[in-house]
Design a protein around this motif. Structure first.
Motif, PDB file in Angstrom:
ATOM      1  N   TRP A  43      -5.993  56.204  72.546  1.00 35.25           N
ATOM      2  CA  TRP A  43      -7.030  56.623  73.494  1.00 35.25           C
ATOM      3  C   TRP A  43      -8.044  55.504  73.707  1.00 35.25           C
ATOM      4  CZ3 TRP A  43     -12.368  57.366  72.957  1.00 35.25           C
ATOM      5  CH2 TRP A  43     -13.000  58.027  74.027  1.00 35.25           C
ATOM      6  N   LEU A  91     -13.092  65.226  71.055  1.00 34.82           N
ATOM      7  CA  LEU A  91     -11.745  64.750  70.765  1.00 34.82           C
ATOM      8  C   LEU A  91     -11.396  65.048  69.315  1.00 34.82           C
ATOM      9  CD1 LEU A  91     -12.125  61.148  72.268  1.00 34.82           C
ATOM     10  CD2 LEU A  91     -11.251  63.161  73.463  1.00 34.82           C
ATOM     11  N   SER A 112      -3.113  57.942  67.235  1.00 37.59           N
ATOM     12  CA  SER A 112      -3.462  58.756  68.396  1.00 37.59           C
ATOM     13  C   SER A 112      -4.846  58.397  68.927  1.00 37.59           C
ATOM     14  CB  SER A 112      -3.416  60.243  68.027  1.00 37.59           C
ATOM     15  OG  SER A 112      -4.302  60.527  66.955  1.00 37.59           O
ATOM     16  N   LEU A 113      -5.788  58.146  68.030  1.00 39.83           N
ATOM     17  CA  LEU A 113      -7.133  57.762  68.448  1.00 39.83           C
ATOM     18  C   LEU A 113      -7.152  56.332  68.969  1.00 39.83           C
ATOM     19  CD1 LEU A 113     -10.142  58.192  68.753  1.00 39.83           C
ATOM     20  CD2 LEU A 113     -10.407  57.767  66.281  1.00 39.83           C
ATOM     21  N   ILE A 163     -15.917  62.791  68.087  1.00 45.55           N
ATOM     22  CA  ILE A 163     -14.573  62.453  67.643  1.00 45.55           C
ATOM     23  C   ILE A 163     -14.353  62.986  66.237  1.00 45.55           C
ATOM     24  CG2 ILE A 163     -12.944  60.591  67.124  1.00 45.55           C
ATOM     25  CD1 ILE A 163     -14.470  58.859  69.145  1.00 45.55           C
ATOM     26  N   LEU A 208      -5.843  64.865  70.790  1.00 50.02           N
ATOM     27  CA  LEU A 208      -5.062  63.638  70.914  1.00 50.02           C
ATOM     28  C   LEU A 208      -3.768  63.669  70.113  1.00 50.02           C
ATOM     29  CD1 LEU A 208      -7.970  61.035  70.646  1.00 50.02           C
ATOM     30  CD2 LEU A 208      -6.840  61.870  72.722  1.00 50.02           C
ATOM     31  N   THR A 245     -11.801  62.910  63.253  1.00 46.56           N
ATOM     32  CA  THR A 245     -10.666  62.073  62.869  1.00 46.56           C
ATOM     33  C   THR A 245     -10.520  61.987  61.348  1.00 46.56           C
ATOM     34  OG1 THR A 245      -9.674  59.848  63.046  1.00 46.56           O
ATOM     35  CG2 THR A 245     -12.074  59.965  62.940  1.00 46.56           C
ATOM     36  N   ALA A 267      -8.231  64.046  66.499  1.00 46.91           N
ATOM     37  CA  ALA A 267      -7.140  63.081  66.378  1.00 46.91           C
ATOM     38  C   ALA A 267      -6.179  63.357  65.233  1.00 46.91           C
ATOM     39  CB  ALA A 267      -7.712  61.664  66.209  1.00 46.91           C
ATOM     40  N   ILE A 326      -7.884  54.477  61.214  1.00 45.12           N
ATOM     41  CA  ILE A 326      -7.852  55.625  62.101  1.00 45.12           C
ATOM     42  C   ILE A 326      -6.421  55.934  62.526  1.00 45.12           C
ATOM     43  CG2 ILE A 326     -10.173  55.148  62.973  1.00 45.12           C
ATOM     44  CD1 ILE A 326      -8.858  54.020  65.529  1.00 45.12           C
ATOM     45  N   SER A 340     -15.416  63.037  60.062  1.00 42.03           N
ATOM     46  CA  SER A 340     -14.168  62.564  59.463  1.00 42.03           C
ATOM     47  C   SER A 340     -13.901  63.177  58.096  1.00 42.03           C
ATOM     48  CB  SER A 340     -14.185  61.039  59.323  1.00 42.03           C
ATOM     49  OG  SER A 340     -14.836  60.636  58.140  1.00 42.03           O
TER      50      SER A 340
END
Length: 215
Positions: free
Chosen positions: A119, A7, A115-116, A103, A42, A105, A9, A112, A139
């Motif tokens: 989800w 994912l 969008s995350l 993830i 996302l 992000t 984000a 965060i 990140s």
């Protein structure tokens, strides 16, 4: 066959968090050429926020002695709940099929992206353990938030995600890979810390690739 759910984000098409997650994903796919891989952006394909029908499904789950996420669709009773389940079902299927969840992000406003969070809200139900899955978060942060930094106490990004995965999913294996001081690329006030960022970014890339060899 092991499966990776990847994912991203961030709202940026070219971003550090995307580069870091791609580094992990590419190395992981090289190590698992026969493995399953699912990618979801996302930001480009945003997940809707939960609505009242989702909360009704959540309330129905609370009446059960335990949560079997693969049978949540059986709780649907109304057309509104059916519409909510059409959103949840593919997201939950991807999550349940994954052995590793990656993830990428950024840190937005100490936490965060929405969008995350959207989800996370869609795929999370009470008493739903995902304990055997492994989570990796790559990140980018505009400033410095590592232990000992003046703003370390404002890091609600890692703290939130670590607590969320442990509290809601019973996941204890969550690894974070951070590139810090990303704003030094653009903010004149941080220009004198660009070398620190470059070092953090380079270290994060290596860590992401090396970490993939362990998963």
């Amino acid at each position: 066959m092991t499966t990776l759910l990847h994912l991203d984000a961030t709202a940026r098409r070219r971003s550090i968090s995307r580069e870091l997650s791609a580094a992990f994903a590419d190395a992981w796919r090289e190590r698992h050429p026969e493995g399953g891989y699912r990618y979801r952006d996302l930001a480009a394909d945003p997940v809707p926020f939960i609505g009242e029908a989702w909360t009704e499904l959540c309330a129905a789950v609370l009446a059960l002695p335990r949560t079997d996420p693969e049978r949540l669709g059986e709780l649907v009773r109304t057309s509104a709940q059916a519409a909510a389940w059409e959103i949840v079902a593919p997201l939950l299927t991807e999550l349940l099929a994954a052995d590793v969840v990656l993830i990428g992000t950024p840190m937005y406003n100490y936490s965060i992206p929405a969008s995350l969070k959207a989800w996370l809200d869609q795929v999370t139900f009470p008493r739903m353990s995902l304990g055997h899955r492994r989570f990796v978060v790559t990140s980018a942060r505009g400033g410095a938030y590592s232990p000992g930094a003046p703003k370390a106490a404002y890091d609600y990004q890692e703290r939130f995600l670590r607590d969320f995965f442990a509290g809601h999913f019973a996941v204890i294996d969550t690894v974070f890979v951070h590139a810090e001081l990303a704003n030094s690329r653009e903010d004149p006030a941080l220009a004198d810390r660009r070398a620190e960022h470059d070092e953090s970014y380079a270290r994060a890339l290596v860590t992401a690739r090396d970490l993939a060899a362990e998963y």
